[in-house]
Scaffold this motif. Structure first.
Motif, short mmCIF file in Angstrom:
data_model
loop_
_atom_site.label_atom_id
_atom_site.label_comp_id
_atom_site.label_asym_id
_atom_site.label_seq_id
_atom_site.Cartn_x
_atom_site.Cartn_y
_atom_site.Cartn_z
N GLY A 180 29.99 -32.18 -97.04
CA GLY A 180 29.86 -31.40 -98.27
C GLY A 180 29.17 -30.08 -97.99
N ARG A 181 28.40 -29.60 -98.95
CA ARG A 181 27.72 -28.33 -98.77
C ARG A 181 26.22 -28.51 -98.95
N TYR A 182 25.46 -27.60 -98.36
CA TYR A 182 24.02 -27.64 -98.46
C TYR A 182 23.48 -26.24 -98.28
N TYR A 183 22.24 -26.05 -98.69
CA TYR A 183 21.60 -24.74 -98.60
C TYR A 183 20.52 -24.77 -97.53
N LEU A 184 20.47 -23.71 -96.77
CA LEU A 184 19.40 -23.53 -95.79
C LEU A 184 18.26 -22.76 -96.45
N ASP A 185 17.04 -23.14 -96.15
CA ASP A 185 15.90 -22.45 -96.77
C ASP A 185 15.87 -20.98 -96.35
N LEU A 186 15.73 -20.75 -95.04
CA LEU A 186 15.70 -19.40 -94.51
C LEU A 186 16.59 -19.34 -93.28
N SER A 187 17.31 -18.23 -93.12
CA SER A 187 18.26 -18.15 -92.01
C SER A 187 18.41 -16.72 -91.54
N TRP A 188 18.60 -16.57 -90.23
CA TRP A 188 18.97 -15.31 -89.61
C TRP A 188 20.37 -15.51 -89.03
N PRO A 189 21.42 -15.34 -89.81
CA PRO A 189 22.78 -15.69 -89.36
C PRO A 189 23.19 -14.98 -88.07
N HIS A 190 22.79 -13.71 -87.92
CA HIS A 190 23.18 -12.96 -86.73
C HIS A 190 22.61 -13.60 -85.45
N PHE A 191 21.43 -14.20 -85.57
CA PHE A 191 20.79 -14.80 -84.40
C PHE A 191 20.98 -16.33 -84.34
N ARG A 192 21.66 -16.88 -85.35
CA ARG A 192 21.90 -18.33 -85.44
C ARG A 192 20.59 -19.11 -85.38
N VAL A 193 19.58 -18.60 -86.09
CA VAL A 193 18.28 -19.27 -86.19
C VAL A 193 18.06 -19.67 -87.64
N VAL A 194 17.61 -20.92 -87.83
CA VAL A 194 17.37 -21.46 -89.17
C VAL A 194 15.93 -21.95 -89.24
N LEU A 195 15.25 -21.64 -90.34
CA LEU A 195 13.89 -22.15 -90.56
C LEU A 195 13.91 -23.00 -91.83
N GLU A 196 13.68 -24.30 -91.68
CA GLU A 196 13.64 -25.22 -92.80
C GLU A 196 12.19 -25.45 -93.21
N GLY A 241 25.73 -24.84 -83.27
CA GLY A 241 25.16 -23.85 -82.39
C GLY A 241 23.92 -23.15 -82.91
N ASP A 242 23.36 -23.64 -84.01
CA ASP A 242 22.16 -23.02 -84.56
C ASP A 242 20.90 -23.58 -83.90
N THR A 243 19.88 -22.74 -83.82
CA THR A 243 18.54 -23.19 -83.47
C THR A 243 17.81 -23.49 -84.77
N VAL A 244 17.41 -24.74 -84.95
CA VAL A 244 16.79 -25.17 -86.20
C VAL A 244 15.30 -25.42 -85.97
N LEU A 245 14.47 -24.68 -86.67
CA LEU A 245 13.02 -24.87 -86.63
C LEU A 245 12.55 -25.40 -87.98
N ARG A 246 11.46 -26.17 -87.96
CA ARG A 246 10.93 -26.74 -89.20
C ARG A 246 9.49 -26.25 -89.38
N LEU A 247 9.18 -25.89 -90.62
CA LEU A 247 7.81 -25.46 -90.96
C LEU A 247 7.28 -26.41 -92.03
N PRO A 248 6.50 -27.43 -91.63
CA PRO A 248 5.97 -28.38 -92.62
C PRO A 248 4.74 -27.84 -93.32
N LEU A 249 4.43 -28.48 -94.44
CA LEU A 249 3.25 -28.10 -95.21
C LEU A 249 2.01 -28.03 -94.34
#
Length: 312
Positions: free
Chosen positions: A234-250, A276-284
Motif C-alpha cells: 500500500g502507501r505510507y508517509y515518511l516523516d522526513l526525507s532527502w529524496p535526492h540523497f535517498r536518505v530517510v529520517l523516521e 536503496g534508501d538509507t533509513v535512520l531513526r530518531l527516537p524520543l
C-alpha cells in the motif's frame, strides 16, 4: 519440652516473618512475635543473622536481596517512612534502572536515624495520601516518577526515568501530568513539563518542525516532510526525507516501542532499504538525551550520499 526445640520454633517464626520482606524484619516485629531479645542478640553475635541499621535484622547470613534492603531502609526510617523516587519505582516493578542508595522520605520534623546504606531524608512534599495502597510502604508510581526525576543526578537521567516508567506500564502520561502540576518551584519543572508533553502526544512525540529547525541550526539541508511512498502493501508517509540523497529520517515517539507497532515499523524500514534508501531513526530518548550523536549520524549519511556543506 526440649529447649532446643523451642528455640528452633522461634527461629522458624522469625524466618516466616521475613518471608515477605526480603528476609528482613524489625526488632519490634520479632519481640511482638515472641522471639526474646537474648535469642536475637545470640543469632547476631554468632553470625547467623546480620544487622542492617539499628532497626532491622536480616534473618540469614547470606547476600541481602534488593527487597530486603528496601524493607531495611523503610524500617530504619520509622513508622511514617516511605520508599520514594526511583526506589519506589523499582519496588513497583521498574526494570533496567539502578540506584546507588535506597531513597526513603519522612515528613518534616520526623526523627531521622542515619545509616550509610540508605538515603533517608525529610521532605516537605511528604503526604500520607501519596502512599501506594498495598505492599511495602512506598509512594504511588506517578508521585515516585516525578520526584525521582526532580532528584535525578542529571537531566538525562530525569528524562529516562519518566519515559521508562511510562514505557514499562507503571504509570500513564496523564497521571504524570497531574502530579507535575503539584510542583510549584523546582529548577527542573520546565524540563518535566516538556518531557510529559512529549509522552502525552504519543502519536507524534517529536514534531517534524522541531527536528527540521534543529537540522537547519546544525547546518544540514532542509528535508521534505511527509513524503508519500508506495510498496506492494500500500502507501505510507515518511516523516522526513532527502529524496535526492535517498536518505530517510523516521521520528519515533514513545508509541514506536509498543508491541503493536514493531512489526509495521520493521516492514516499512525493510521496504525502504530494499529500494536503496538509507533509513535512520530518531527516537524520543535519542532526541532528548543524545542529540549530538543522532544528528551526527544524519550528517554522515548525507555526506556519504554526496552532500557537501560547502556546496550547500
Amino acid at each position: 519440652m526440649d529447649p532446643r526445640h523451642d528455640q528452633e520454633q522461634l527461629l522458624a517464626k522469625a524466618r516466616a516473618l521475613g518471608q515477605d520482606q526480603g528476609g528482613v524484619v524489625s526488632c519490634p516485629q520479632l519481640y511482638e512475635a515472641g522471639v526474646p531479645r537474648w535469642l536475637v542478640a545470640r543469632e547476631l553475635r554468632v553470625g547467623r543473622w546480620q544487622r542492617l541499621g539499628d532497626q532491622a535484622v536480616c534473618v540469614h547470613n547470606g547476600p541481602v536481596v534488593e527487597e530486603g534492603h528496601w524493607w531495611a531502609a523503610v524500617l530504619q526510617g520509622g513508622p511514617r517512612a516511605q520508599l520514594d523516587g526511583a526506589s519506589a519505582l523499582l519496588a513497583a516493578g521498574l526494570q533496567r534502572f539502578t540506584v546507588a542508595r535506597v531513597r526513603v522520605t519522612v515528613p518534616r520534623g520526623a526523627r531521622i536515624r542515619r545509616n550509610p546504606r540508605y538515603d533517608i531524608r525529610q521532605s516537605r512534599r511528604w503526604q500520607r495520601d501519596d502512599v501506594a495502597p498495598s505492599g511495602i510502604p512506598r509512594t504511588r508510581p506517578a508521585v515516585a516518577a516525578v520526584r525521582g526525576a526532580l532528584w535525578a543526578r542529571t537531566d538525562r537521567e530525569a528524562t529516562y526515568l519518566l519515559t521508562a516508567a511510562v514505557q514499562q506500564g507503571l504509570v500513564s502520561p496523564t497521571a504524570l501530568g497531574a502530579e507535575i502540576l503539584r510542583i510549584r518551584r523546582d529548577r527542573r519543572r520546565a524540563l518535566l513539563h516538556a518531557v510529559v508533553n512529549d509522552l502525552l502526544d504519543g502519536a507524534r512525540s517529536l514534531g517534524e518542525l522541531d527536528v527540521v529547525r534543529e537540522l537547519e541550526r546544525r547546518g544540514l539541508p532542509r528535508p521534505e516532510k511527509q513524503v508519500l511512498r508506495r510498496d506492494h502493501r500500500g502507501r505510507y508517509y515518511l516523516d522526513l526525507s532527502w529524496p535526492h540523497f535517498r536518505v530517510v529520517l523516521e521520528i519515533d515517539g514513545i508509541h514506536h516501542s509498543w508491541a503493536e507497532n514493531v512489526v509495521g515499523d520493521a516492514l516499512r524500514q525493510n521496504a525502504l532499504s530494499l529500494q536503496g534508501d538509507t533509513v535512520l531513526r530518531l527516537p524520543l530518548l535519542g532526541y532528548r538525551l543524545e542529540p549530538d550523536q543522532f544528528f551526527a549520524q544524519v550528517r554522515a549519511a548525507l555526506v556519504a550520499a554526496g552532500w557537501s556543506a560547502r556546496a550547500a
